[in-house]
Design a protein around this motif. Structure first.
Motif, mmCIF file in Angstrom:
data_model
loop_
_atom_site.group_PDB
_atom_site.id
_atom_site.type_symbol
_atom_site.label_atom_id
_atom_site.label_comp_id
_atom_site.label_asym_id
_atom_site.label_seq_id
_atom_site.Cartn_x
_atom_site.Cartn_y
_atom_site.Cartn_z
ATOM 1 N N ALA A 13 0.751 -1.299 -0.042
ATOM 2 C CA ALA A 13 -0.050 0.013 0.025
ATOM 3 C C ALA A 13 0.704 1.441 -0.278
ATOM 4 C CB ALA A 13 -0.796 -0.008 1.334
ATOM 5 N N GLY A 14 2.027 1.059 0.029
ATOM 6 C CA GLY A 14 3.157 2.445 -0.027
ATOM 7 C C GLY A 14 3.284 2.880 1.386
ATOM 8 N N VAL A 15 3.027 2.051 2.537
ATOM 9 C CA VAL A 15 3.061 2.775 3.642
ATOM 10 C C VAL A 15 4.513 2.041 4.156
ATOM 11 C CG1 VAL A 15 2.063 2.741 5.977
ATOM 12 C CG2 VAL A 15 0.759 2.863 3.947
ATOM 13 N N GLU A 16 5.460 3.058 4.958
ATOM 14 C CA GLU A 16 6.474 2.537 5.552
ATOM 15 C C GLU A 16 6.212 1.682 6.783
ATOM 16 O OE1 GLU A 16 10.524 4.282 7.628
ATOM 17 O OE2 GLU A 16 9.114 5.768 6.757
ATOM 18 N N ALA A 17 6.694 0.502 6.982
ATOM 19 C CA ALA A 17 6.080 -0.252 8.126
ATOM 20 C C ALA A 17 7.278 -0.477 8.948
ATOM 21 C CB ALA A 17 5.872 -1.578 7.659
ATOM 22 N N VAL A 18 7.168 -0.130 10.245
ATOM 23 C CA VAL A 18 8.139 -0.418 11.173
ATOM 24 C C VAL A 18 7.685 -1.415 12.459
ATOM 25 C CG1 VAL A 18 9.603 0.878 13.132
ATOM 26 C CG2 VAL A 18 9.061 2.104 10.953
ATOM 27 N N VAL A 19 8.087 -2.686 12.672
ATOM 28 C CA VAL A 19 7.583 -3.561 13.617
ATOM 29 C C VAL A 19 8.690 -4.068 14.630
ATOM 30 C CG1 VAL A 19 6.878 -6.061 13.501
ATOM 31 C CG2 VAL A 19 6.363 -4.755 11.476
ATOM 32 N N ARG A 20 8.387 -3.750 15.812
ATOM 33 C CA ARG A 20 9.221 -4.153 16.843
ATOM 34 C C ARG A 20 8.746 -5.154 17.791
ATOM 35 N NH1 ARG A 20 10.111 1.467 16.344
ATOM 36 N NH2 ARG A 20 8.228 1.890 17.795
ATOM 37 N N ARG A 21 9.202 -6.036 18.238
ATOM 38 C CA ARG A 21 8.811 -7.127 19.054
ATOM 39 C C ARG A 21 9.682 -7.317 20.240
ATOM 40 N NH1 ARG A 21 5.706 -12.803 17.897
ATOM 41 N NH2 ARG A 21 5.439 -13.476 19.993
ATOM 42 N N GLU A 22 9.416 -7.254 21.451
ATOM 43 C CA GLU A 22 10.298 -7.500 22.727
ATOM 44 C C GLU A 22 9.561 -8.416 23.597
ATOM 45 O OE1 GLU A 22 11.297 -3.837 24.431
ATOM 46 O OE2 GLU A 22 12.226 -2.950 22.383
ATOM 47 N N GLY A 23 10.206 -9.184 24.231
ATOM 48 C CA GLY A 23 9.806 -10.050 25.338
ATOM 49 C C GLY A 23 9.676 -11.616 25.181
ATOM 50 N N PRO A 24 9.367 -12.388 25.992
ATOM 51 C CA PRO A 24 9.252 -13.924 25.802
ATOM 52 C C PRO A 24 8.149 -14.401 25.013
ATOM 53 C CG PRO A 24 8.261 -13.282 28.006
ATOM 54 C CD PRO A 24 9.007 -11.984 27.426
ATOM 55 N N PRO A 25 8.231 -15.747 24.558
ATOM 56 C CA PRO A 25 7.159 -16.148 23.858
ATOM 57 C C PRO A 25 5.744 -15.923 24.478
ATOM 58 C CG PRO A 25 9.252 -17.794 23.738
ATOM 59 C CD PRO A 25 9.220 -16.504 24.701
ATOM 60 N N LEU A 26 4.754 -16.073 23.825
ATOM 61 C CA LEU A 26 3.428 -15.906 24.352
ATOM 62 C C LEU A 26 2.653 -17.306 24.269
ATOM 63 C CD1 LEU A 26 2.669 -12.383 23.035
ATOM 64 C CD2 LEU A 26 3.407 -12.991 25.189
ATOM 65 N N ALA A 27 1.656 -17.361 25.080
ATOM 66 C CA ALA A 27 0.873 -18.411 24.745
ATOM 67 C C ALA A 27 -0.088 -18.417 23.463
ATOM 68 C CB ALA A 27 -0.373 -18.564 25.927
ATOM 69 N N PRO A 28 -0.333 -19.633 22.937
ATOM 70 C CA PRO A 28 -1.186 -19.581 21.537
ATOM 71 C C PRO A 28 -2.467 -18.860 21.760
ATOM 72 C CG PRO A 28 -0.515 -21.682 22.098
ATOM 73 C CD PRO A 28 0.017 -20.961 23.547
ATOM 74 N N GLN A 29 -3.072 -18.809 22.903
ATOM 75 C CA GLN A 29 -4.429 -18.142 22.953
ATOM 76 C C GLN A 29 -4.012 -16.628 22.809
ATOM 77 O OE1 GLN A 29 -3.357 -20.407 25.155
ATOM 78 N NE2 GLN A 29 -5.006 -22.090 24.700
ATOM 79 N N THR A 30 -3.083 -15.953 23.536
ATOM 80 C CA THR A 30 -2.672 -14.813 23.614
ATOM 81 C C THR A 30 -2.313 -14.323 22.159
ATOM 82 O OG1 THR A 30 -2.158 -14.841 26.126
ATOM 83 C CG2 THR A 30 -1.419 -12.970 24.769
ATOM 84 N N GLU A 31 -1.457 -15.060 21.617
ATOM 85 C CA GLU A 31 -1.040 -14.662 20.286
ATOM 86 C C GLU A 31 -2.246 -14.819 19.199
ATOM 87 O OE1 GLU A 31 2.137 -16.518 18.518
ATOM 88 O OE2 GLU A 31 3.653 -15.761 20.113
ATOM 89 N N ALA A 32 -2.970 -15.710 19.309
ATOM 90 C CA ALA A 32 -4.288 -15.671 18.415
ATOM 91 C C ALA A 32 -4.880 -14.447 18.615
ATOM 92 C CB ALA A 32 -5.054 -16.720 18.802
ATOM 93 N N LEU A 33 -5.315 -13.779 19.988
ATOM 94 C CA LEU A 33 -6.074 -12.578 20.058
ATOM 95 C C LEU A 33 -5.080 -11.163 19.562
ATOM 96 C CD1 LEU A 33 -7.534 -13.031 23.705
ATOM 97 C CD2 LEU A 33 -8.646 -13.097 21.399
ATOM 98 N N LEU A 34 -3.764 -11.231 19.856
ATOM 99 C CA LEU A 34 -3.015 -10.227 19.245
ATOM 100 C C LEU A 34 -3.095 -10.078 17.934
ATOM 101 C CD1 LEU A 34 -0.310 -10.032 21.925
ATOM 102 C CD2 LEU A 34 -2.082 -8.549 22.027
ATOM 103 N N GLY A 35 -3.085 -11.431 17.421
ATOM 104 C CA GLY A 35 -3.035 -11.537 16.119
ATOM 105 C C GLY A 35 -4.393 -10.965 15.159
ATOM 106 N N TRP A 36 -5.565 -11.218 15.551
ATOM 107 C CA TRP A 36 -6.585 -10.491 15.435
ATOM 108 C C TRP A 36 -6.466 -9.004 15.496
ATOM 109 C CZ3 TRP A 36 -9.803 -12.922 12.445
ATOM 110 C CH2 TRP A 36 -10.075 -14.188 12.535
ATOM 111 N N VAL A 37 -6.120 -8.288 16.614
ATOM 112 C CA VAL A 37 -5.661 -6.956 16.733
ATOM 113 C C VAL A 37 -4.965 -6.442 15.644
ATOM 114 C CG1 VAL A 37 -4.868 -5.079 18.280
ATOM 115 C CG2 VAL A 37 -6.269 -7.209 19.167
ATOM 116 N N VAL A 38 -3.855 -7.090 15.218
ATOM 117 C CA VAL A 38 -2.872 -6.537 14.190
ATOM 118 C C VAL A 38 -3.621 -6.814 12.794
ATOM 119 C CG1 VAL A 38 -0.588 -7.265 12.902
ATOM 120 C CG2 VAL A 38 -0.869 -7.350 15.381
#
Length: 418
Positions: A261-286
């Motif tokens: 889409a021509g948008v500059e993307a900046v992705v940063r991720r810090e911290g330990p691995p997350l539970a599958p349920q938490t990752e699924a919910l955050l994936g929906w938010v993203v």
């Protein structure tokens, strides 16, 4: 137990009719002339039977159960019972167990009232039987009177409890179906909303690049095919209820969609691995947040940051677009990749309910997608806060609690797959 509640309601009054045969000895005595003043005894039996039937049938009728009729009929039945028991004694004392049975029907909802009434009735019946008969008659009548009332109330309460449990089970089944329908509608909305946005953006890229760079256009067309195939797979998984999104996968898709889409993307991720349920919910938010950025923001830069701590994880999506309530549909004033154009009237119609708008007081009013996400995160103990990102742009912040045991399992799983 397996009969329907309506059938039980029809059977209950009938089950109390055969007990009136306990008075058959008294009726025979009246016809054979062994009872003094037979006309008075006959009137007493008729009054007893009429009041007994009135008491039982009205107390078992849900429409008249809580009216004054059952208690008044029980009071009249009590008076007739004592009159017959004291006046004639003998077999007429069997009216007391029948009176106790009727009291169990009327007073089955109140344990204290029923217990006190049955105790007084049993004691007085035993005294009358002892005075007019003997110790054996006293014990038999007293015990029968006590037992009949309590057992009747217990059985009726059991039947009503079973009926209530059956009704509750049916209501829970209906609620489960409604929740499953809501879950599927949300999943389908999120899946198709994001996929349509990516397909439209990449199709516009193909149209722009085809006259200038055929190879790049073919690459965008291949991306459209891949996105479509992935969408079909996700829809099948969503239908069966086994879909679990990966946060890393969603971040990669978000970066690809923003670049297209021509948008500059900046992705940063810090911290330990997350539970599958938490990752699924955050994936929906993203997914939902990037869909709104691509469709509505008109931004040239978007930042996605994931920070997981000891007890909570925070996801923040910010852009430098037109902010809350903008009617921009993806036009860019400047950008290294050029302009992405508009999504078109069809996509705008599909997207109209995905993002929010600014209210009359400047407060943000969330769309269907963000409302559904907020409900999901709230159920999991988290929160979702959409709103303006300062003077310009838009910010979406999601927070969820971190389960320590799930984090340890995720770390062990990551170590095994490494």
């Amino acid at each position: 137990m397996h009969a329907s509640a309506a059938r039980i309601e029809r059977l209950k009054p009938r089950t109390f009719l055969p007990w009136l045969f306990m008075l058959s000895g008294d009726v025979q005595g009246l016809f054979k002339g062994r009872t003094p003043l037979p006309w008075l005894g006959g009137a007493g039996v008729a009054a007893f039977m009429a009041l007994y039937l009135t008491t039982v049938f009205t107390a078992l009728d849900e429409r008249r159960r809580h009216t004054r009729t059952p208690p008044l009929a029980l009071a009249g039945l009590t008076a007739v019972t004592y009159a017959l028991g004291i006046g004639y004694a003998g077999d007429w004392l069997l009216c007391f167990p029948l009176l106790s049975l009727a009291s169990g029907v009327v007073l089955r909802g109140g344990r204290r009232k029923l217990g006190l009434f049955v105790l007084v009735l049993s004691g007085s019946a035993g005294i009358i039987a002892g005075l007019r008969g003997g110790p054996s008659d006293s014990l038999t009548v007293s015990y029968g009177t006590l037992l009949s009332g309590l057992v009747t109330a217990a059985i009726l309460s059991l039947f009503e409890t079973v009926a209530q449990l059956r009704a509750t089970r049916q209501e829970l089944a209906r609620t489960a179906v409604e929740k499953e329908r809501l879950r599927f509608s949300r999943d389908l909305h999120d899946l198709l909303g994001h996929t349509m946005s990516v397909v439209v953006v990449k199709a516009e890229a193909v149209r722009r690049l085809a006259p200038k760079n055929l190879e790049a256009a073919l690459g965008q067309a291949a991306d459209i095919e891949a996105v479509g195939r992935q969408a079909l797979t996700e829809i099948r998984e969503a239908v069966t209820g086994y879909r679990e999104g990966s946060l890393a996968t969603e971040l990669d898709r978000a970066r690809s969609a923003l670049d297209a889409a021509g948008v500059e993307a900046v992705v940063r991720r810090e911290g330990p691995p997350l539970a599958p349920q938490t990752e699924a919910l955050l994936g929906w938010v993203v997914r939902e947040g990037i869909t709104n950025v691509v469709r509505h923001s008109g931004a040239s830069r978007c930042e996605i940051e994931v920070r997981s701590g000891v007890d909570r994880v925070r996801l923040e999506i910010t852009d430098d677009g037109c902010g809350v309530g903008s009617r921009a549909t993806g036009t860019r004033a400047t950008g290294a990749a050029g302009t992405a154009g508009t999504a078109g009237a069809a996509v705008a119609a599909v997207a109209a309910d995905t993002t929010g708008t600014a209210g009359t007081d400047g407060a943000y009013v969330g769309g269907t997608g963000l409302k559904g996400l907020a409900e999901r995160l709230s159920t999991a103990g988290g929160s979702l806060e959409p709103g303006p990102g300062g003077r310009r742009g838009f910010r979406l912040v999601a927070e969820l609690p971190v389960d320590t045991e799930d984090v340890v399992e995720a770390e062990l799983e990551g170590a095994r797959t490494a």
